[in-house]
Design an enzyme around this catalytic site. Structure first.
Site: not given
Ligand SMILES: Cc1ncc(COP(=O)(O)O)c(C=O)c1O
Lengths: 141, 404
Positions: A51-53, A119
Site C-alpha cells: 500500500g502506498c500510505q 492506498s
C-alpha cells in the site's frame, strides 16, 4: 463456532455503543495496539501487501481445512482494521472465506478506509486473503 | 491584503468537511480556484468555444486570439524574451518528459551524464532515468544535508565535460527548500551546460523571471497556480527549443505533410501537437491575472509570515520533528509526530476537517534519505490564516493524545 457473519454482527454491535467518530477511532486505535504484531523478521517483503500510505503484512496458515491469518501494519488505524478483518475471517474454511461479504466495514462507518484511493493496503489485503483461500480450496480438491 | 475578502473569492473554502470548516493545507499538491477562474472557463465553454488555429469562422478566430493572448500573458508573467518560447502542455510532468525525450533523441549518448538532485519529485527523476536507459547515459545526484539543502560542494564535483543537462527543482515540494539555483545555473553555464528548472512549487509563491535566472528550460503546472488542471507551461530558450526535436506528432505541429516527408511547424507549435487544453490555457491566464492583482510580493510576504508562525507554533508540540529546516523555504512544513504514522495522523486530521498531505509526496529518495516512511505535510497558500494554523495545532495535540 461462530460464523463469519455472526462475528461481523458482533463487531457491528460493539461499535453501536459509540455515537461519535472520536470514540470509534479510539476503539480502533486500542484494538490496533492490542493486535499481537509480527516480529520484525516476519515483516519481510514476502508477506508484504503493498500500500502506498501504510503497509500491511499478512501470513496465512491452514490446519485441518481451517484458515488462520496473522496480520500487522505500520499504521495503528490500519492495524486495528486489519485486526478486525482477521478476527472476522479466521477460523473459517477456505470456502466460507471465498463466499464472505465483509459488510461490517461499511456498517461501522469505516467504508472510507476500504476505498482503493486510500492506498493503505487494506483492499489489497482482503484480495490477498481471498487469493490464499482460493489456493487452499484448490489444494483441498 | 484582505484575507477575509480573498477567502470569499474561493467557493471551495466555504465548505465543511466532516462537519468542520475546511482547513485546506494541501496547496503543494494542488491549489484551489478563485471564482474568476471557474467563471472564465465556464464562460469560455458557454460562449466562445471552438477549435483554434484552424477555422476561418468567427468563433475559431476569437478562440485562437484568446489562446494566443494567454501565451502573451504567460510570456509577460515569466518575462520570457519571445512568446514563441512559451509552450503550452499538460503540466510539469509533461514538460519534463518533452525535454528528457528530446535530449535522449538528440543529445545524450553512452557515457554522458545528467544531473538531478536528491530532492526531486519523481517527475523529475523517472523521465531522466528513462532517457538514460535509452542512451546509456548516467544519472548523477546532488545529495542533501540534514536540513534538506543541496551539498553544493558535491554538486561542483559532479559537474564535468560529460554533463549534458542539469534538471533540478526550484523549490522542493517535500520539504519546501528554496534551492540556490542561480549558483547552479552560473556554474553550469560556465561549462556550457543547460539547466532545466522544475518550477512547480516555485511559481505559486514568488515572481519568476526566466531571463534574470537565465535558465534554459522552466516548467510549471497551472493547477498549482490557482488555475485549471491539465494545463501547464514549458518555457525554453529559443535556441534550445529550435534544437530539440518534436515530441509528439499530430495536427498543428506540422507545416506540410506528405507520405514521403513531413516538415514541422515553427515554434511554439512544433511542440503543441493536437487540440490543446484551450479552456485550461484561457483559465490559466485568468489565474495569472488574479495572482498579479494581489501581487506576488505581497503573497510571498504573507506566506512567509504564515510559515514563521506555523513553524513556531508546531515546534511547541513536544515530540514533533520538522523535516526541511533550510533558511530559505516556501510555506511548506513537513513533519512527523512522536513516531505516529503519517497515515494515522492524516486520518484523524481529516476527521477534524483539516486537509494535509501524508506519505512520501512522490519523493521517495528524500524519505529514504531521512529513513522515514513519509511525513505529514502542511502547505500554505495566501488564502490560509493563522487561525487555521491554530486549528492544525489543536488537531495535532488531539492526535498525540489519541495515539499515546
Ligand atoms: C516539484 C514538483 N515537480 C513536479 C510535479 C508534478 O506536477 P504535475 O503532476 O502537475 O505534472 C509536482 C507536483 O506535485 C511537484 O511538486
Amino acid at each position: 463456532m461462530m460464523s463469519i457473519n455472526e462475528r461481523q454482527d458482533e463487531l457491528i454491535e460493539e461499535f453501536s455503543m459509540f455515537d461519535d467518530w472520536m470514540e470509534k477511532y479510539e476503539y480502533i486505535i486500542d484494538m490496533g495496539k492490542d493486535v499481537i504484531g509480527l516480529t520484525e523478521e516476519l515483516k519481510s517483503d514476502d508477506y508484504l501487501v503493498r500500500g502506498c500510505q501504510s503497509r500491511v503484512w499478512l501470513i496465512p496458515a491452514q490446519e485441518n481445512g481451517i484458515l488462520q491469518f496473522q496480520a500487522d501494519s505500520d499504521a495503528i488505524i490500519t492495524k486495528g482494521i486489519v485486526g478486525m478483518v482477521v478476527r472476522v475471517l479466521n477460523n473459517s474454511s477456505a470456502d466460507e472465506i471465498l463466499k464472505s461479504d465483509l459488510y461490517f466495514v461499511d456498517k461501522i462507518g469505516l467504508k472510507e478506509h476500504l476505498s482503493p484511493t486510500r492506498s493503505n493496503g487494506l483492499v489489497s489485503m482482503i484480495k490477498k486473503i481471498k487469493t490464499y483461500a482460493l489456493a487452499y480450496s484448490a489444494k483441498a480438491i | 491584503m484582505n484575507i477575509e475578502q480573498i477567502r470569499k473569492e474561493f467557493p471551495i473554502l466555504q465548505q465543511e468537511v466532516n462537519g468542520k470548516p475546511l482547513v485546506y493545507f494541501d496547496n503543494a499538491a494542488s491549489t484551489q480556484k478563485p471564482k474568476v477562474v471557474i467563471d472564465r472557463v465556464a464562460d469560455y465553454y458557454s460562449n466562445e468555444h471552438s477549435n483554434i488555429h484552424r477555422g476561418v469562422h468567427s468563433l475559431s478566430a476569437a478562440a485562437t486570439e484568446e489562446y494566443e493572448l494567454a501565451r502573451k500573458a504567460v510570456q509577460a508573467h515569466f518575462n520570457a524574451k519571445f512568446d514563441h518560447e512559451i509552450v503550452f502542455n499538460k503540466g510539469t510532468t509533461d514538460g519534463i518528459n518533452l525535454v528528457a525525450n528530446g535530449f535522449a533523441k538528440s543529445f545524450l549518448k553512452e557515457g554522458d551524464e545528467v544531473i538531478v538532485s536528491e530532492l526531486e519529485h519523481h517527475s523529475n527523476i523517472v523521465p531522466w532515468q528513462m532517457a538514460c536507459e535509452q542512451t546509456g547515459a548516467k544519472l548523477k545526484v546532488i545529495p542533501i544535508t540534514d536540513s534538506g539543502e543541496w551539498i553544493m560542494k558535491e554538486f561542483h564535483n559532479l559537474l564535468s565535460d560529460r554533463t549534458k543537462i542539469i534538471a533540478v527543482n526550484h523549490v522542493s515540494n517535500a520539504l519546501g527548500t528554496m534551492n540556490p539555483i542561480t549558483d547552479v545555473i552560473e556554474a553550469a553555464h560556465s561549462k556550457g551546460i543547460p539547466v532545466l528548472l522544475d518550477g512547480a512549487q516555485a511559481v505559486p509563491h514568488m515572481a519568476v523571471d526566466v531571463q534574470a535566472l537565465d535558465c534554459d528550460f522552466y516548467v510549471m503546472s497551472g493547477h498549482k497556480l490557482f488555475g485549471p488542471t491539465g494545463v501547464g507551461v514549458l518555457y525554453g530558450k529559443e535556441e534550445w527549443l529550435n534544437k530539440l526535436p518534436p515530441y509528439q506528432g499530430g495536427g498543428d505541429m506540422i507545416k506540410t505533410v506528405s507520405f514521403e516527408k513531413t516538415t514541422y511547424n515553427e515554434l511554439p507549435f512544433k511542440f503543441e501537437a493536437g487540440t490543446p487544453n484551450i479552456a485550461g490555457v484561457i483559465g490559466l491566464k485568468t489565474a495569472i491575472d488574479y495572482v498579479n492583482e494581489i501581487g506576488l510580493g505581497a503573497i510571498s510576504d504573507y506566506e512567509q509570515e504564515l510559515l514563521e508562525y506555523g513553524t513556531e507554533k508546531l515546534s511547541q508540540i513536544e515530540g514533533l520533528k520538522i523535516y526541511g529546516t533550510a533558511k530559505n523555504k516556501a510555506s511548506v512544513i513537513s513533519f512527523l509526530l512522536d513516531g505516529i504514522h503519517p497515515y494515522d495522523a492524516g486520518t484523524i486530521l481529516d476527521k477534524l476537517g483539516i486537509a494535509v498531505r501524508t506519505g512520501h509526496h512522490c519523493t521517495q529518495p528524500v524519505m529514504t534519505r531521512f529513513g522515514i516512511p513519509g511525513t505529514v505535510r502542511a502547505s500554505f497558500a495566501f488564502y490560509n490564516t493563522k487561525e487555521e494554523i491554530d486549528a492544525l495545532y489543536e488537531g495535532l495535540l488531539r492526535v498525540k493524545k489519541m495515539f499515546s
